[in-house]
Design an enzyme around this catalytic site. Structure first.
Site, PDB file in Angstrom:
ATOM      1  N   GLY A  43       0.831  -1.192   0.000  1.00 33.78           N
ATOM      2  CA  GLY A  43       0.000   0.000   0.000  1.00 33.78           C
ATOM      3  C   GLY A  43       0.864   1.241   0.000  1.00 33.78           C
ATOM      4  N   GLN A  48       3.383  10.056   1.493  1.00 39.34           N
ATOM      5  CA  GLN A  48       4.674   9.377   1.312  1.00 39.34           C
ATOM      6  C   GLN A  48       5.378   9.809   0.022  1.00 39.34           C
ATOM      7  OE1 GLN A  48       2.839   5.281   2.072  1.00 39.34           O
ATOM      8  NE2 GLN A  48       4.922   5.026   2.825  1.00 39.34           N
ATOM      9  N   CYS A  96       7.001  -0.390   6.296  1.00 42.36           N
ATOM     10  CA  CYS A  96       6.548   0.814   5.593  1.00 42.36           C
ATOM     11  C   CYS A  96       7.645   1.284   4.650  1.00 42.36           C
ATOM     12  CB  CYS A  96       6.242   1.901   6.616  1.00 42.36           C
ATOM     13  SG  CYS A  96       5.643   3.443   5.912  1.00 42.36           S
ATOM     14  N   LEU A  97       7.263   1.693   3.428  1.00 39.35           N
ATOM     15  CA  LEU A  97       8.255   2.194   2.472  1.00 39.35           C
ATOM     16  C   LEU A  97       8.943   3.457   2.997  1.00 39.35           C
ATOM     17  CD1 LEU A  97       6.288   1.711  -0.899  1.00 39.35           C
ATOM     18  CD2 LEU A  97       8.247   0.366  -0.107  1.00 39.35           C
ATOM     19  N   HIS A 138      -3.197   1.065   8.283  1.00 42.66           N
ATOM     20  CA  HIS A 138      -1.827   1.595   8.191  1.00 42.66           C
ATOM     21  C   HIS A 138      -1.818   2.847   7.294  1.00 42.66           C
ATOM     22  CE1 HIS A 138       2.692   0.991   7.609  1.00 42.66           C
ATOM     23  NE2 HIS A 138       2.369   1.851   6.653  1.00 42.66           N
ATOM     24  N   GLU A 139      -2.456   2.724   6.114  1.00 45.20           N
ATOM     25  CA  GLU A 139      -2.439   3.850   5.162  1.00 45.20           C
ATOM     26  C   GLU A 139      -3.301   5.006   5.672  1.00 45.20           C
ATOM     27  OE1 GLU A 139      -0.190   3.545   3.129  1.00 45.20           O
ATOM     28  OE2 GLU A 139       0.048   1.370   3.068  1.00 45.20           O
ATOM     29  N   HIS A 142      -1.409   7.179   7.855  1.00 44.15           N
ATOM     30  CA  HIS A 142      -0.537   8.133   7.144  1.00 44.15           C
ATOM     31  C   HIS A 142      -1.281   9.445   6.875  1.00 44.15           C
ATOM     32  CE1 HIS A 142       3.230   6.127   6.195  1.00 44.15           C
ATOM     33  NE2 HIS A 142       2.619   5.046   5.738  1.00 44.15           N
TER      34      HIS A 142
END
Ligand code: ZN
Length: 179
Positions: A43, A48, A96-97, A138-139, A142
């Site tokens: 995702g 990000q 996470c990226l 999670h997203e 963000h």
């Protein structure tokens, strides 16, 4: 396209709702779909990649880090609202990226009811469960300026290498238990 890393102020901003008919929103959503494919991510949220907008991509697929992830065609979520959730919580690993080489265990609701706009601007109501519910939460975090590491008990934050060992030993234990 640059992926912002922990420490960048954009990751701590609260994201704003957007209009899916705006060409800039369409362009960014398409770019985000390309990035998750290229990076093999589960995702991505627009902060990000440097935009404090309410755009999420979910791209659940099984891989060696998450062998149990369900396969679903990557899709875009715009202006999501978390309507309700089950009281049941599950603890599982996340990465996470924007937080390279770290994995940690996070509590997430097992099921969430979400209202959002799809990439065509259509209103959607959907219940996400298990791993996809986890990715969504999670997203969604963000978009509130939160990262998974904010929710990880310090003793469960590990390196990518340690995490791979944990997954491998769990999988071989599962194989041993087969009849
Ligand atoms: Zn993330």
């Amino acid at each position: 396209m640059l992926i912002y890393q922990v420490g960048a102020p954009i990751l701590r901003q609260v994201a704003q709702p957007v209009d899916p008919s705006e060409p800039a929103v369409q362009k960014l959503a398409q770019e985000m779909l390309q990035i998750v494919k290229k990076k093999g991510g589960m995702g991505l949220a627009s902060p990000q990649v440097g935009y404090p907008w309410q755009i999420i991509v979910i791209a659940s697929h099984p891989n060696d880090r998450y062998p149990y992830a369900p396969l679903r065609e990557p899709f875009v979520i715009i202006n999501p609202q978390l309507i309700s959730h089950t009281s049941e919580v599950e603890t599982d690993w996340e990465g996470c990226l924007s937080v390279p080489n770290k994995r940690g265990q996070v509590d997430r609701y097992r099921q969430v009811e979400v209202h959002y706009l799809d990439i065509q601007g259509r209103e959607k109501k959907e219940v996400f469960s298990d791993f996809i519910a986890r990715i969504f939460q999670h997203e969604f975090d963000h978009l509130q300026g939160q990262l998974f590491i904010d929710k990880v008990p310090p003793q469960s934050l590990v390196s990518e290498a340690e995490y791979r060992q944990i997954v491998q030993s769990k999988m071989s234990a599962t194989r041993r238990n087969l009849p």
